[in-house]
Design an enzyme around this catalytic site. Structure first.
Site, mmCIF file in Angstrom:
data_model
loop_
_atom_site.group_PDB
_atom_site.id
_atom_site.type_symbol
_atom_site.label_atom_id
_atom_site.label_comp_id
_atom_site.label_asym_id
_atom_site.label_seq_id
_atom_site.Cartn_x
_atom_site.Cartn_y
_atom_site.Cartn_z
ATOM 1 N N ARG A 260 0.856 -1.185 0.000
ATOM 2 C CA ARG A 260 0.000 0.000 0.000
ATOM 3 C C ARG A 260 0.897 1.241 0.000
ATOM 4 O O ARG A 260 1.929 1.282 0.674
ATOM 5 C CB ARG A 260 -0.920 0.024 1.224
ATOM 6 C CG ARG A 260 -2.037 -1.016 1.191
ATOM 7 C CD ARG A 260 -3.080 -0.669 0.133
ATOM 8 N NE ARG A 260 -4.237 -1.563 0.176
ATOM 9 C CZ ARG A 260 -4.379 -2.649 -0.566
ATOM 10 N NH1 ARG A 260 -3.392 -2.991 -1.401
ATOM 11 N NH2 ARG A 260 -5.470 -3.387 -0.483
ATOM 12 N N GLU A 289 -2.774 8.195 -4.471
ATOM 13 C CA GLU A 289 -3.032 7.260 -5.563
ATOM 14 C C GLU A 289 -4.417 7.536 -6.139
ATOM 15 O O GLU A 289 -5.390 7.577 -5.383
ATOM 16 C CB GLU A 289 -2.961 5.826 -5.042
ATOM 17 C CG GLU A 289 -2.942 4.778 -6.127
ATOM 18 C CD GLU A 289 -2.668 3.380 -5.602
ATOM 19 O OE1 GLU A 289 -3.549 2.517 -5.797
ATOM 20 O OE2 GLU A 289 -1.608 3.162 -4.985
ATOM 21 N N HIS A 308 -0.587 0.451 -9.821
ATOM 22 C CA HIS A 308 -1.310 -0.543 -9.019
ATOM 23 C C HIS A 308 -1.797 -1.686 -9.915
ATOM 24 O O HIS A 308 -2.977 -2.055 -9.927
ATOM 25 C CB HIS A 308 -2.500 0.102 -8.285
ATOM 26 C CG HIS A 308 -2.828 -0.587 -6.996
ATOM 27 N ND1 HIS A 308 -3.287 0.082 -5.882
ATOM 28 C CD2 HIS A 308 -2.769 -1.903 -6.640
ATOM 29 C CE1 HIS A 308 -3.508 -0.772 -4.894
ATOM 30 N NE2 HIS A 308 -3.204 -1.988 -5.336
#
Length: 347
Positions: A260, A289, A308
């Site tokens: 993360r 993000e 991602h």
């Protein structure tokens, strides 16, 4: 087993779940079983794929798939972004006894887990399900950094400086002891690396030369040639890697984050890269993000950023379907679930 997606029937990909001890050992009380609902019916998350494959998984495991109602006891929740909507569903349906969440990390549901957890309600996640594709991505990132691929691929003229580092016999520190760590250990085996796993609790991890608890992170960082962040995001792990930790690393060491974004302080990382305090960094996740255009991390030295995408819908759909099937069977039989969430710890 085959997975039905859209109008075709596809063979299950080669990936399988990799279960860490925290995935299978967490105790959960036996709960009342009953009909199972799959929601949201029209979710907009493009990272999971269509919902029919997961409805089929419930049915094929023997579950009684029904619309949400007063008799419903199980809920398969497919949306990562609609955590507030999940909270509304749980608040309005106190008769639910089991909720399956779609991702390995549950940080997006932190508020829901904190406010709506109660005795008799078990949450399970997909932890361990996506370990193989994510570890595969991390493996590629390690190679790319050590061989300076980010610098080489951006070059517009011949770069004759003889730089590059071999992975063989290097010290690798993996932060986290779940399925990703275990799969990455397996992938690194041919390179004779010396692996140290940093984890929250005590206990050895198979294949690691040593395992230490998080309070010893500063002791092992100076020894690392490669640092891989594969830990859960909680209040305690936010900016686990910051300026102090980056300063402890070798100038020849590389950092990979496939967990993360907030686990790594982005400002400290940019400074460390541009000052060449570390050799390079690869991020599949960032803070914020999506990483906005013009953010200084995009142009930092020897940085590799992927959006991602350590796993894709084609990879995750059959893996999540398998986890749903496994837990539906456990739900019906009153057996132990896989991937029970510790709502207090946050993973």
């Amino acid at each position: 087993m085959k997975i039905r997606q859209k109008d075709c029937v596809c063979e299950v990909p080669q990936h399988v779940a990799v279960l860490g001890d925290e995935t299978t050992s967490a105790a959960a009380p036996r709960v009342e079983s009953g009909p199972i609902a799959v929601l949201p019916e029209n979710h907009d998350d493009n990272t999971i794929g269509g919902s029919q494959v997961f409805r089929d998984a419930v049915i094929e495991a023997g579950g009684d798939l029904q619309p949400l109602g007063p008799d419903t006891r199980g809920l398969v929740w497919l949306s990562y972004t609609k955590s507030s909507e999940l909270g509304e569903v749980l608040a309005a349906n106190p008769h639910l006894t089991w909720v399956q969440l779609p991702w390995a990390g549950v940080d997006a549901y932190a508020q829901v887990l904190s406010e709506l957890s109660r005795p008799g309600l078990v949450f399970t996640s997909a932890k361990g399900s996506y370990a193989q594709p994510v570890a595969e991505h991390a493996f590629g990132m390690i190679f790319a950094l050590l061989r300076l691929f980010p610098r080489r691929i951006r070059a517009t003229s011949w770069d004759a400086e003889p730089k590059g580092i071999s992975l063989f016999n290097k010290n690798v520190v993996i932060i986290g002891a779940g399925g990703i760590a275990r799969e990455l250990i397996r992938q690194l085996e041919p390179f004779n690396t010396h692996i140290t796993v940093v984890r929250r609790s005590a206990g050895q991890v198979p294949g690691a030369a040593s395992t230490v608890t998080t309070n010893r992170l500063h002791k092992v960082l100076p020894t690392a040639d490669v640092v891989v962040v594969a830990a859960a995001l909680t209040g305690e792990t936010t900016h686990l890697i910051g300026a102090e930790e980056l300063a402890l690393m070798k100038p020849t060491a590389v950092l990979v984050n496939i967990a993360r974004g907030p686990l790594v302080d982005p400002d400290a990382l940019v400074e460390a890269l541009n000052a060449e305090k570390i050799y390079g960094a690869a991020m599949d996740v960032t803070q914020p993000e999506p990483l906005p255009d013009g953010h200084p991390l995009w142009t930092a030295k020897n940085v590799l950023i992927t959006p991602h995408m350590a796993d894709t819908p084609d990879m995750t759909a059959p893996l999540l379907a398998e986890r749903i099937s496994r837990n539906v069977a456990a739900f019906i039989a009153g057996e132990q679930f896989t991937g029970v969430v510790d709502t207090e710890a946050g993973y």
